[in-house]
Design a protein around this motif. Sequence first.
Motif, PDB file in Angstrom:
ATOM      1  N   CYS A  50     -11.175  29.897  48.226  1.00  0.00           N
ATOM      2  CA  CYS A  50     -11.968  29.419  48.103  1.00  0.00           C
ATOM      3  C   CYS A  50     -12.962  29.055  48.798  1.00  0.00           C
ATOM      4  CB  CYS A  50     -12.424  28.888  46.125  1.00  0.00           C
ATOM      5  SG  CYS A  50     -11.234  29.215  45.223  1.00  0.00           S
ATOM      6  N   THR A  51     -13.771  28.675  49.116  1.00  0.00           N
ATOM      7  CA  THR A  51     -15.348  28.816  49.806  1.00  0.00           C
ATOM      8  C   THR A  51     -15.963  27.508  48.945  1.00  0.00           C
ATOM      9  OG1 THR A  51     -16.908  30.457  49.749  1.00  0.00           O
ATOM     10  CG2 THR A  51     -14.958  29.947  51.447  1.00  0.00           C
ATOM     11  N   SER A  73     -18.476  26.680  44.157  1.00  0.00           N
ATOM     12  CA  SER A  73     -16.990  27.052  44.769  1.00  0.00           C
ATOM     13  C   SER A  73     -17.106  28.896  44.505  1.00  0.00           C
ATOM     14  CB  SER A  73     -16.495  26.524  43.788  1.00  0.00           C
ATOM     15  OG  SER A  73     -16.018  27.488  42.723  1.00  0.00           O
ATOM     16  N   ASN A  74     -17.045  29.223  46.035  1.00  0.00           N
ATOM     17  CA  ASN A  74     -17.354  31.233  45.487  1.00  0.00           C
ATOM     18  C   ASN A  74     -15.339  31.403  45.954  1.00  0.00           C
ATOM     19  OD1 ASN A  74     -18.147  32.996  45.530  1.00  0.00           O
ATOM     20  ND2 ASN A  74     -18.557  33.373  48.167  1.00  0.00           N
ATOM     21  N   ASN A  86     -12.358  42.664  40.187  1.00  0.00           N
ATOM     22  CA  ASN A  86     -12.127  41.866  40.466  1.00  0.00           C
ATOM     23  C   ASN A  86     -13.151  41.754  41.560  1.00  0.00           C
ATOM     24  OD1 ASN A  86      -9.681  40.878  39.207  1.00  0.00           O
ATOM     25  ND2 ASN A  86      -8.106  41.228  40.850  1.00  0.00           N
ATOM     26  N   GLY A  87     -13.240  40.403  41.699  1.00  0.00           N
ATOM     27  CA  GLY A  87     -14.441  40.053  42.757  1.00  0.00           C
ATOM     28  C   GLY A  87     -14.738  38.486  42.840  1.00  0.00           C
ATOM     29  N   TYR A  88     -16.120  38.070  43.943  1.00  0.00           N
ATOM     30  CA  TYR A  88     -15.676  36.326  43.866  1.00  0.00           C
ATOM     31  C   TYR A  88     -17.172  36.181  42.452  1.00  0.00           C
ATOM     32  CZ  TYR A  88     -14.051  36.601  48.684  1.00  0.00           C
ATOM     33  OH  TYR A  88     -13.253  37.348  49.277  1.00  0.00           O
ATOM     34  N   ILE A  89     -16.336  34.810  42.304  1.00  0.00           N
ATOM     35  CA  ILE A  89     -16.654  33.752  41.428  1.00  0.00           C
ATOM     36  C   ILE A  89     -17.749  32.682  41.860  1.00  0.00           C
ATOM     37  CG2 ILE A  89     -16.702  32.977  39.458  1.00  0.00           C
ATOM     38  CD1 ILE A  89     -14.148  35.065  38.806  1.00  0.00           C
ATOM     39  N   SER A  90     -18.834  32.550  41.626  1.00  0.00           N
ATOM     40  CA  SER A  90     -19.646  31.157  42.803  1.00  0.00           C
ATOM     41  C   SER A  90     -19.870  30.530  41.049  1.00  0.00           C
ATOM     42  CB  SER A  90     -20.935  31.585  42.815  1.00  0.00           C
ATOM     43  OG  SER A  90     -20.498  32.067  44.435  1.00  0.00           O
ATOM     44  N   THR A  91     -19.499  29.247  41.443  1.00  0.00           N
ATOM     45  CA  THR A  91     -19.134  28.933  39.987  1.00  0.00           C
ATOM     46  C   THR A  91     -18.977  27.238  40.483  1.00  0.00           C
ATOM     47  OG1 THR A  91     -16.876  27.859  39.758  1.00  0.00           O
ATOM     48  CG2 THR A  91     -17.703  29.525  38.236  1.00  0.00           C
ATOM     49  N   PRO A  92     -19.967  25.949  40.002  1.00  0.00           N
ATOM     50  CA  PRO A  92     -19.638  24.441  39.976  1.00  0.00           C
ATOM     51  C   PRO A  92     -18.623  23.702  40.491  1.00  0.00           C
ATOM     52  CG  PRO A  92     -21.793  24.302  39.089  1.00  0.00           C
ATOM     53  CD  PRO A  92     -20.715  26.186  38.611  1.00  0.00           C
ATOM     54  N   LEU A  93     -18.542  23.541  41.933  1.00  0.00           N
ATOM     55  CA  LEU A  93     -16.607  22.517  41.613  1.00  0.00           C
ATOM     56  C   LEU A  93     -16.734  21.765  40.848  1.00  0.00           C
ATOM     57  CD1 LEU A  93     -14.605  22.825  43.908  1.00  0.00           C
ATOM     58  CD2 LEU A  93     -15.626  20.040  44.689  1.00  0.00           C
ATOM     59  N   ARG A 153     -14.764  14.823  50.902  1.00  0.00           N
ATOM     60  CA  ARG A 153     -13.712  15.088  51.267  1.00  0.00           C
ATOM     61  C   ARG A 153     -13.784  15.793  50.499  1.00  0.00           C
ATOM     62  NH1 ARG A 153     -10.934  11.379  52.918  1.00  0.00           N
ATOM     63  NH2 ARG A 153     -11.312  11.809  55.332  1.00  0.00           N
ATOM     64  N   VAL A 154     -13.372  17.230  49.989  1.00  0.00           N
ATOM     65  CA  VAL A 154     -12.695  18.237  49.544  1.00  0.00           C
ATOM     66  C   VAL A 154     -11.397  18.401  48.849  1.00  0.00           C
ATOM     67  CG1 VAL A 154     -13.392  20.104  47.192  1.00  0.00           C
ATOM     68  CG2 VAL A 154     -15.133  18.776  48.785  1.00  0.00           C
ATOM     69  N   THR A 155     -10.840  18.337  48.317  1.00  0.00           N
ATOM     70  CA  THR A 155      -9.066  19.491  48.119  1.00  0.00           C
ATOM     71  C   THR A 155      -9.294  19.707  46.825  1.00  0.00           C
ATOM     72  OG1 THR A 155      -8.922  16.849  48.691  1.00  0.00           O
ATOM     73  CG2 THR A 155      -6.961  18.486  47.847  1.00  0.00           C
ATOM     74  N   ILE A 156      -8.534  20.983  46.806  1.00  0.00           N
ATOM     75  CA  ILE A 156      -8.642  21.924  46.007  1.00  0.00           C
ATOM     76  C   ILE A 156      -7.421  22.594  45.269  1.00  0.00           C
ATOM     77  CG2 ILE A 156      -8.753  24.253  44.776  1.00  0.00           C
ATOM     78  CD1 ILE A 156     -11.230  23.769  46.808  1.00  0.00           C
ATOM     79  N   ASN A 157      -6.413  22.078  45.004  1.00  0.00           N
ATOM     80  CA  ASN A 157      -4.439  22.105  44.356  1.00  0.00           C
ATOM     81  C   ASN A 157      -4.822  23.106  43.542  1.00  0.00           C
ATOM     82  OD1 ASN A 157      -4.007  19.895  45.800  1.00  0.00           O
ATOM     83  ND2 ASN A 157      -4.556  18.987  44.189  1.00  0.00           N
TER      84      ASN A 157
END
Length: 103
Positions: free
Chosen positions: A44-45, A55-56, A66-73, A97-101
């Motif tokens: 994700c970006t 988040s994208n 399938n495709g890209y989904i944009s949503t608030p973090l 600093r953003v951490t995505i698991n």
Amino acid sequence: MNHYLAVLSALVILPFALQAKPLSGSQVASGVVRFTGTITTPACTIKHQNDQLISNCFGKVTENRNGYISTPLKEMPKELVSTVTSEIVNNDPHLKRVTINYK
């Protein structure tokens, strides 16, 4: 005759004893696991938009596409990530600093 029965019994029991679960206090063998292959889904970006983090992520858009989904973090799909955290860096609200698991 008893000697042969004892040896035969030991040979029958031996495979089961070797596969028994080790006791909780016993040492466990260690090693290295190597994986080969590629990651097929891009990560994700994260971008800053309208005072929130967006988040994208690549995922299932519809039943067959399938495709890209944009949503608030804070609203990232739970089937995609287990936790998402952000923290301010050096007391500057413009630096985070953003951490995505990922799952």
